[in-house]
Design a protein around this motif. Structure first.
Motif, short mmCIF file in Angstrom:
data_model
loop_
_atom_site.label_atom_id
_atom_site.label_comp_id
_atom_site.label_asym_id
_atom_site.label_seq_id
_atom_site.Cartn_x
_atom_site.Cartn_y
_atom_site.Cartn_z
N ALA A 1 0.83 -1.19 0.00
CA ALA A 1 0.00 0.00 0.00
C ALA A 1 0.86 1.24 0.00
O ALA A 1 1.76 1.38 0.82
CB ALA A 1 -0.90 -0.01 1.21
N ALA B 1 -3.44 2.49 4.60
CA ALA B 1 -4.33 1.46 5.09
C ALA B 1 -4.73 1.84 6.52
O ALA B 1 -3.99 2.57 7.18
CB ALA B 1 -3.62 0.12 5.10
N PRO B 2 -5.86 1.42 7.06
CA PRO B 2 -6.73 0.38 6.54
C PRO B 2 -7.86 0.89 5.65
O PRO B 2 -8.81 0.15 5.40
CB PRO B 2 -7.30 -0.24 7.82
CG PRO B 2 -7.40 0.91 8.76
CD PRO B 2 -6.24 1.81 8.43
N TYR C 1 -6.06 1.11 -0.37
CA TYR C 1 -5.34 -0.06 -0.85
C TYR C 1 -4.90 0.16 -2.29
O TYR C 1 -5.57 0.86 -3.05
CB TYR C 1 -6.23 -1.30 -0.79
CG TYR C 1 -6.83 -1.53 0.57
CD1 TYR C 1 -6.25 -2.39 1.48
CD2 TYR C 1 -8.00 -0.86 0.94
CE1 TYR C 1 -6.79 -2.59 2.73
CE2 TYR C 1 -8.56 -1.05 2.19
CZ TYR C 1 -7.95 -1.91 3.08
OH TYR C 1 -8.50 -2.09 4.31
#
Lengths: 138, 453
Positions: free
Chosen positions: A23, A27-28, A31
């Motif tokens: 990435a 993230a999260p 992506y």
């Protein structure tokens, strides 16, 4: 024995149609993917960590493999499945083409926990190219 | 060359895999947040008052893994907000709730004044009925009556999800010839004829349309049903509907929708209270996954049952979240059932003039509703039925969509010995291999979901 396992792993990687890239975005909720034939770079932004059993949306920016804007018109299709369960989503997401490689996907719903595989299909003219993203939902 | 490329890819692959793992959604930060939230809730939540811990003290506490805890934390009621329905702006209107309660118990909504909503959804029977499939007027319905506990939290109504709101569910049941055998004109006439009901209606929804009067309306009228399974006994009822002017039909639909939205508002108040399971999980979160001496809300056997629920028995796969239901559809029986379940439910919903995309929904477009209506009808939905909530399940036996199992023991035995057939079967459905002792633990845990505090 170890050599054989290594060889199988190498071959598997060599023929693997899709690779998950590291990435570059954060993230999260962001992506990055590279498509199967390396022609496209997909940056996928979610509004939140992919939730279980709640609707969520995706903002997708598709560029060429060097991260530069596309010069040709493309289209995007998306489906998601749970290979370990033998089924997919119970809803069909709505995909809006915003132009210049930007797409908004609404109505995603992962109703069960586990591994979900998102299958992207990028269409340019008569050519199609796939990309996949595997996400573990808890 | 291939060898070199393979080794290169191995290195790259390992690097990618490492990053990919890092990119996966983690629950660590969520756990932290939830712990703080739960602490606040525990300190202030009024539902904790008067709650009695389990009489049996925990002798052999079980250990929950991080993965199990990440699933368990979603089961507690502490995170639950009041149910919402953006398609029903009267959902929390106190007068609408009161009117809905009156209508819910009123047999006059059925054309023969024999059946009310409460006839099948009996509050003394867990808002369901003890009959596997209830018989009305000598005809046995094809499915078990779903309990109304927490039904406001379900995104789909009916076992096959052919309604996407509670008010649509009420319309469907009212007009179903096998159920209430009513119709929308009959319902409007009830309001026109009953001064008290009419006063209540006006106080919530305003004046009735001037086109509607007892003298102008036929005794009964409704459109021909499009859904399968609805028997029509009197063709004149449909002819009467077709002879009404379009504007009158629209006014009738609007008033009917109002009445059913008030019933829905009442049904949304049917929420189950917290149980010892909720208290146990809340304390577990506060104690960061450790079962401390403060946490005696579940005894050892019940804790074992909870652990089995999220691990070996895999109940959590479908019975997830605070409602113990994913609200979705699964095929769990592989006999030759004539009931197609969700496969028919989808088409019924999409063609229903009162669905969430209709003019009768109170918000346009409904956030998220458009996507929900893009339900996908695929072969795996054949004979698939909605996952029921497990809260208060002890009061709503028998179980399953056709009420085939009289007890929880039978339900667990079914899953323990399940033999899925066909390539469309859920791959996670496998015989569980639970020992008799483990089955007993699971039953004990499930029964706590009906515990009275």
């Amino acid at each position: 024995m170890l050599k054989k396992q290594l060889l199988i792993y190498c071959l598997a990687l060599f023929f693997l149609p899709v690779r998950v890239m590291a990435a570059e975005c954060n993230a999260p909720t962001c992506y990055s993917l590279i498509s199967a034939k390396d022609n496209y770079h997909l940056e996928i932004q979610t509004t939140q960590t992919v939730p279980i059993n709640q609707l969520f949306s995706l903002d997708i920016i598709i560029t060429n493999s060097e991260g530069k804007p596309l010069t040709s018109k493309i289209d995007l299709d998306l489906d998601a499945s749970m290979p370990q369960h033998n089924h997919g989503m119970n809803v069909k997401p709505v995909i809006k083409n915003l132009g210049e490689g930007k797409f908004q996907v609404e109505g995603m719903l992962f109703h069960m926990s586990g591994a979900w595989t998102l299958s992207f299909t990028i269409t340019k003219g008569i050519t199609r190219e796939a990309a996949q993203w595997v996400v573990e939902v808890q | 060359m291939i060898r070199h490329r393979g080794i290169l890819l191995l290195v790259i692959g390992l690097a990618f895999n490492a990053h990919a793992e890092l990119n996966l959604p983690t629950t660590i930060h969520e756990n932290t947040k939830q712990t703080g939230y739960a602490t606040t809730q525990l300190a202030t939540a009024p539902h904790l008052e008067g709650v009695k811990p389990s009489q049996t003290t925990t002798e052999t506490p079980v250990h929950f893994t991080v993965h199990e805890l990440s699933q368990i934390k979603h089961l507690t009621l502490s995170h639950r907000l009041a149910p919402q329905d953006l398609s029903n702006k009267y959902a929390t209107h106190p007068l609408a709730i009161a009117l809905g309660k009156v209508l819910f118990f009123d047999t006059r909504l059925s054309s023969d004044h024999q059946v009310a909503c409460a006839t099948c959804h009996n509050p003394k029977q867990g808002w369901s009925t003890p009959d596997p499939r209830i018989s009305l007027r000598g005809v046995t319905l094809k499915r078990h009556t779903p309990s109304l506990w927490n039904t406001g939290y379900q995104r789909w109504q009916f076992w096959d999800g052919r309604a996407d709101s509670l008010w649509l569910q009420a319309i469907e049941s009212m007009e179903n010839e096998a159920e209430m055998k009513g119709d929308r004109v009959h319902a409007v006439r009830l309001i026109l004829a009953d001064a008290n009901l009419q006063t209540s209606y006006r106080s919530i929804f305003g004046e009735l349309p001037p086109t509607l009067s007892l003298t102008a309306l036929p005794l009964r009228a409704k459109p021909r049903p499009k859904q399968e399974g609805i028997t029509v006994t009197d063709e004149t009822i449909h002819q009467a509907w077709e002879q009404l002017p379009a504007t009158v039909r629209q006014d009738i639909n609007q008033v009917t929708t109002h009445l059913m939205k008030s019933i829905a508002a009442f049904e949304m108040t049917i929420t189950s209270p917290p149980t010892r399971v909720d208290q146990f999980i809340d304390q577990l979160i506060v104690d960061q996954g450790q079962i401390t001496t403060n946490n005696s809300w579940l005894n050892s056997e019940e804790q074992q049952g909870l652990k089995l629920f999220v691990s070996k028995a895999q109940c959590i796969q479908c019975h997830s979240g605070s409602n113990f239901s994913d609200g979705e559809f699964h095929r769990i029986f592989f006999d030759k059932s004539p009931d197609w379940g969700r496969a028919i439910g989808i088409s019924s919903l999409l063609s229903n003039p009162f669905n969430g995309n209709s003019v009768y929904a109170d918000q346009h477009p409904l956030p998220n509703r458009l996507e929900l209506l893009n339900a996908v009808s695929t072969i795996p939905f054949r004979a698939a039925f909605k996952t029921p909530s497990l809260r208060n399940l002890s009061t709503s036996a028998p179980y399953m969509h056709d009420g085939r199992f009289a007890s929880l023991d039978e339900v667990i035995k079914h899953y323990n010995e399940i033999q899925p057939r066909g390539h469309h079967a859920e791959a996670v459905l496998k015989p569980l291999g639970l020992t008799p002792q483990e089955q007993e633990y699971l039953v004990q845990f499930l029964q706590v979901l009906s515990s009275q505090l």
